[in-house]
Design a protein around this motif. Structure first.
Motif, PDB file in Angstrom:
ATOM      1  N   ALA A 212       0.833  -1.208   0.000  1.00 25.05           N
ATOM      2  CA  ALA A 212       0.000   0.000   0.000  1.00 25.05           C
ATOM      3  C   ALA A 212       0.868   1.259   0.000  1.00 25.05           C
ATOM      4  O   ALA A 212       0.598   2.214  -0.738  1.00 25.05           O
ATOM      5  N   LEU A 213       1.911   1.265   0.805  1.00 21.38           N
ATOM      6  CA  LEU A 213       2.805   2.426   0.836  1.00 21.38           C
ATOM      7  C   LEU A 213       3.507   2.607  -0.505  1.00 21.38           C
ATOM      8  O   LEU A 213       3.720   3.741  -0.968  1.00 21.38           O
ATOM      9  N   ALA A 214       3.871   1.493  -1.152  1.00 21.69           N
ATOM     10  CA  ALA A 214       4.525   1.579  -2.457  1.00 21.69           C
ATOM     11  C   ALA A 214       3.589   2.183  -3.500  1.00 21.69           C
ATOM     12  O   ALA A 214       4.014   3.003  -4.337  1.00 21.69           O
ATOM     13  N   ARG A 215       2.320   1.806  -3.481  1.00 21.40           N
ATOM     14  CA  ARG A 215       1.352   2.384  -4.421  1.00 21.40           C
ATOM     15  C   ARG A 215       1.219   3.891  -4.185  1.00 21.40           C
ATOM     16  O   ARG A 215       1.163   4.687  -5.132  1.00 21.40           O
ATOM     17  N   VAL A 269      -5.841   2.121  -1.574  1.00 20.68           N
ATOM     18  CA  VAL A 269      -4.822   1.344  -2.290  1.00 20.68           C
ATOM     19  C   VAL A 269      -4.584  -0.012  -1.623  1.00 20.68           C
ATOM     20  O   VAL A 269      -4.186  -0.972  -2.291  1.00 20.68           O
ATOM     21  N   LYS A 270      -4.823  -0.109  -0.342  1.00 22.88           N
ATOM     22  CA  LYS A 270      -4.660  -1.401   0.340  1.00 22.88           C
ATOM     23  C   LYS A 270      -5.655  -2.422  -0.183  1.00 22.88           C
ATOM     24  O   LYS A 270      -5.374  -3.629  -0.213  1.00 22.88           O
ATOM     25  N   ALA A 271      -6.822  -1.947  -0.612  1.00 23.45           N
ATOM     26  CA  ALA A 271      -7.859  -2.842  -1.114  1.00 23.45           C
ATOM     27  C   ALA A 271      -7.596  -3.299  -2.545  1.00 23.45           C
ATOM     28  O   ALA A 271      -8.299  -4.182  -3.045  1.00 23.45           O
ATOM     29  N   ALA A 272      -6.609  -2.715  -3.226  1.00 21.26           N
ATOM     30  CA  ALA A 272      -6.331  -3.083  -4.614  1.00 21.26           C
ATOM     31  C   ALA A 272      -5.852  -4.528  -4.703  1.00 21.26           C
ATOM     32  O   ALA A 272      -5.075  -4.997  -3.858  1.00 21.26           O
TER      33      ALA A 272
END
Length: 295
Positions: A212-215, A269-272
């Motif tokens: 998530a942090l990378a996204r 983004v974590k849900a992606a």
């Protein structure tokens, strides 16, 4: 080798104490309420406390002694039994095994078995036994942040004693101001001599949090507020802790709205479910390169 010598060596081997095998637990506070706050108390907060409640099968074995979890105790004691009967157990201690939960649990049990006002004897390596997850019955960890270490002392303590007073003054001088930022779980503002920072303990497993942090990083959406800077992150207790350097004079209150927006972006983004793109993989590698591991 003579038969007598062989017998002697065999007998000696049998009487040796077995060595305790130390097993490393990467996420020792998993399963406890507010896992991220347990990690924050161990690694982030200089002076903080939280009340603890024992499960029924353990509570009935003690005389309703009040139990308080603390970040640190005098001289890095693992536990303390005050003259007023209150028991304090420290998250930070001088000797540690590979399982921080077992360490603190051993300290707690030793303190409960001790007499009020007497030193608490805690083994450096506790070996097998109950962990905090077996002992604690809290629905939530209610963390209180303090400006001093005065909670170490009982109400009837002799604060006029020059040694006690000098010791407290030294301890209190080491505290840097810290405040909770309410718009995220386990988010803490702190003011160091150089500048102020925001540190957030993410409750997700490391792989999920890192992706998530990378996204966010690849989308240039990891900035907190104007003139703030993402400083990197460290990993501890099996969780990731991103850190932001804040603009000069930024208060904890000023972090609330920007952090709430960042939490929303993080959740999205974590849900992606799609794999990381090449840009996101590069961002992930960059984050790992700036990561510090604390144990």
């Amino acid at each position: 080798m003579s038969k007598r010598r062989k017998q002697h060596r065999a007998t000696g081997a049998e009487t040796q104490k077995p060595k305790t095998r130390d097993v490393f637990v990467p996420r020792p506070f998993s399963g406890l309420p507010n896992e991220a706050d347990w990690v924050a108390m161990r690694e982030l907060l200089p002076s903080a406390t939280a009340p603890l409640r024992l499960k029924a099968e353990y509570a009935e074995q003690v005389d309703d002694r009040e139990i308080t979890l603390a970040t640190v105790l005098p001289l890095a004691w693992p536990a303390m039994s005050r003259t007023d009967g209150r028991v304090f157990v420290a998250m930070q201690r001088q000797f540690q095994s590979g399982d921080a939960s077992r360490d603190v649990a051993a300290s707690l049990l030793a303190a409960l078995a001790s007499e009020p006002g007497q030193p608490v004897a805690v083994p450096a390596r506790p070996g097998p036994g109950p962990r905090l997850q077996d002992l604690i019955d809290n629905d939530a960890l209610e963390v209180s942040i303090h400006d001093t270490f005065d909670f170490w002392l009982a109400d009837d303590a002799d604060t006029d004693d020059p040694q006690i007073r000098a010791s407290m003054e030294r301890a209190n001088a080491s505290i840097y101001p810290s405040q909770r930022v309410e718009t995220a779980d386990a988010a803490y503002w702190c003011q160091t001599p150089e500048r102020s920072h925001l540190r957030v303990v993410l409750p997700d497993d490391e792989d999920t949090a890192l992706a998530a942090l990378a996204r966010l990083r690849a989308a240039e959406a990891l900035t907190l507020m104007p003139d703030s800077k993402f400083a990197g992150m460290f990993r501890t207790g099996g969780l990731l802790v991103p850190v932001w350097d804040l603009p000069s004079g930024a208060s904890a209150k000023e972090c609330e709205a920007p952090l709430a927006e960042l939490v929303e972006r993080y959740a999205e983004v974590k849900a992606a479910s799609e794999p990381l793109s090449s840009a996101e993989r590069r961002a992930r590698d960059g984050l790992v390169g700036r990561q510090l591991t604390l144990r």
